[in-house]
Design an enzyme around this catalytic site. Sequence first.
Site, PDB file in Angstrom:
ATOM      1  N   CYS A 286       0.829  -1.211   0.000  1.00 16.47           N
ATOM      2  CA  CYS A 286       0.000   0.000   0.000  1.00 16.47           C
ATOM      3  C   CYS A 286       0.863   1.262   0.000  1.00 16.47           C
ATOM      4  O   CYS A 286       0.473   2.279  -0.534  1.00 16.47           O
ATOM      5  CB  CYS A 286      -0.961  -0.009   1.174  1.00 16.47           C
ATOM      6  SG  CYS A 286      -0.155  -0.416   2.716  1.00 16.47           S
ATOM      7  N   GLU A 387      -4.246   3.242  -7.755  1.00 18.91           N
ATOM      8  CA  GLU A 387      -3.317   2.301  -7.139  1.00 18.91           C
ATOM      9  C   GLU A 387      -3.294   1.030  -7.987  1.00 18.91           C
ATOM     10  O   GLU A 387      -4.327   0.374  -8.164  1.00 18.91           O
ATOM     11  CB  GLU A 387      -3.776   1.970  -5.714  1.00 18.91           C
ATOM     12  CG  GLU A 387      -2.822   1.034  -5.021  1.00 18.91           C
ATOM     13  CD  GLU A 387      -3.214   0.745  -3.579  1.00 18.91           C
ATOM     14  OE1 GLU A 387      -4.386   0.419  -3.340  1.00 18.91           O
ATOM     15  OE2 GLU A 387      -2.339   0.834  -2.705  1.00 18.91           O
TER      16      GLU A 387
END
Length: 500
Positions: A286, A387
């Site tokens: 992340c 992402e």
Amino acid sequence: MRFYQLFINGQFVDGEEKRTFSSLNPFNGETLATCARAGAADARLAARAAREAFDSGPWPRMKPEERSSCLKGLSDALNANAPLFAELEVADSGSTLRKAKEDVYLSARALGIYSKYALVDLTEQLDAVSRPGISTNFLLREPVGVVAAIIPWNFPLKMAVWKLGPALAAGNTMVLKPSEETPVTAMELARLIHNAGFPPGVVNIITGFGEDAGAELCRNPLVDTVAFTGSTDVGRQVMQGAAGTLKNITLECGGKSANIVLDDADIELAVDGALYAAFYHQGECCEAGSRLFLPERIADEFVERLTAGARAMKTGDPMNMLTDLGPLISRRQQESVLGYIAQGKRDGGVLATGGGIPHDPSCAGGFFVEPTIFDRVENSWTIAREEIFGPVLSVLRYRDTDDAVRMANDSVYGLGGGVWSKDPQRAMDVARSLRAGTVWINEWHLLNERAPFGGYKQSGIGREFGLEGLKEFTETKHIHVDLAGSRDRKPWYDVVVPRH
Ligand code: ADP
């Protein structure tokens, strides 16, 4: 092949509906384990077990020393079983053995740290009393109750421990749901927990999918707080699910972290750092440094070196200690990452290296993607905004530092960031101006279990680690103790009993 049941109320049991699912080894596509598939009914049973263990079991009432020693015992047991855990983590998650060994070591260490946190007394006596001279005021930090922990597949064991450690240290009971992609090490942890002296129902671990078991944990009225790590989209669903009963939540979600190289950086170090930031664990982090900002003046040379570095990285069998990048978690993830690469090409990115599936025969059976670098990316493009969670690095060129900071902050995310410079003051100025929960100067990925970690903006809510992280698993109670002693020293005396 391995088989795992659900761990509810101290026992290993099948799911109510007797359904199962398989967890695949992403390196060869073979089934590693068959797991009981928890449905909503099993999630309810697990929540009830945790509720009873909290409301009437010994755990929240134990001496902190006893809780601490259970956590320390678990840490020792994990250390004693480290080789097995590392091997299973590789086979279940596609992690390289190098990373998995470190993950197991760090997980055991984190449990050791949380065994010490269990002894910390968070009670405060306030200096700012409500009635000077005639009251004392305390803040108690009490366990919040039943914690539902929902975790992703990129660091399965570490994520489990990072939820379990603080939740238990603060005196809560819990239900942990690992990702359906990577249930194995969490269930091995259940075996250790079973033997480590935790009272039944304190830790329940259920393997299953988000749509039923996960969603039920978010909605369930017996659960007091949800601690979630995963994508921002699912984070939103968790929040919606928890809204019905107004649960506390912590969300550690996605990122698109900006890695800014200043023109006075040590180039060699910054190149290695940028590769590490972007490609560690195949970019499935992340906090990956997936947007690299380079000053025009050094960009050509930097990209050349970066490309050579990426080409030298070895993709292949994750059990080989020389492998740098293992497979992605699933075919779905591989397809998603390849889809982003296609989008980057359509938008006009200059493909410096990678962009496809590796040709090496050792990669033939797995879900691999080459380390990929796009140069001359615009911050408005999809590959700079979303992402990707794979080995795809976008290079953006900037005019001056203000320009770099403006673009870095122009993102819905704010999890991590980094600055490379030999000038500590310049680096610190940039670090301060980044809207992100963690900023590294001349470093990346390094987390510290004693320092808070979490996101600004849509990267999350709340913090993990440190005392701040521990407090997320507590409720705050203010106790006012009146010392006035007599009715006429109370200010409300005038109101209730008027003077004659
Ligand atoms: P990733 O994309 O990294 O797999 P996800 O955000 O999809 O991460 O999933 C993270 C965790 O959230 C997993 O354990 C998954 O089962 C769970 N999950 C998925 N959907 C939901 C949902 N609607 N409610 C609760 N948990 C969910």
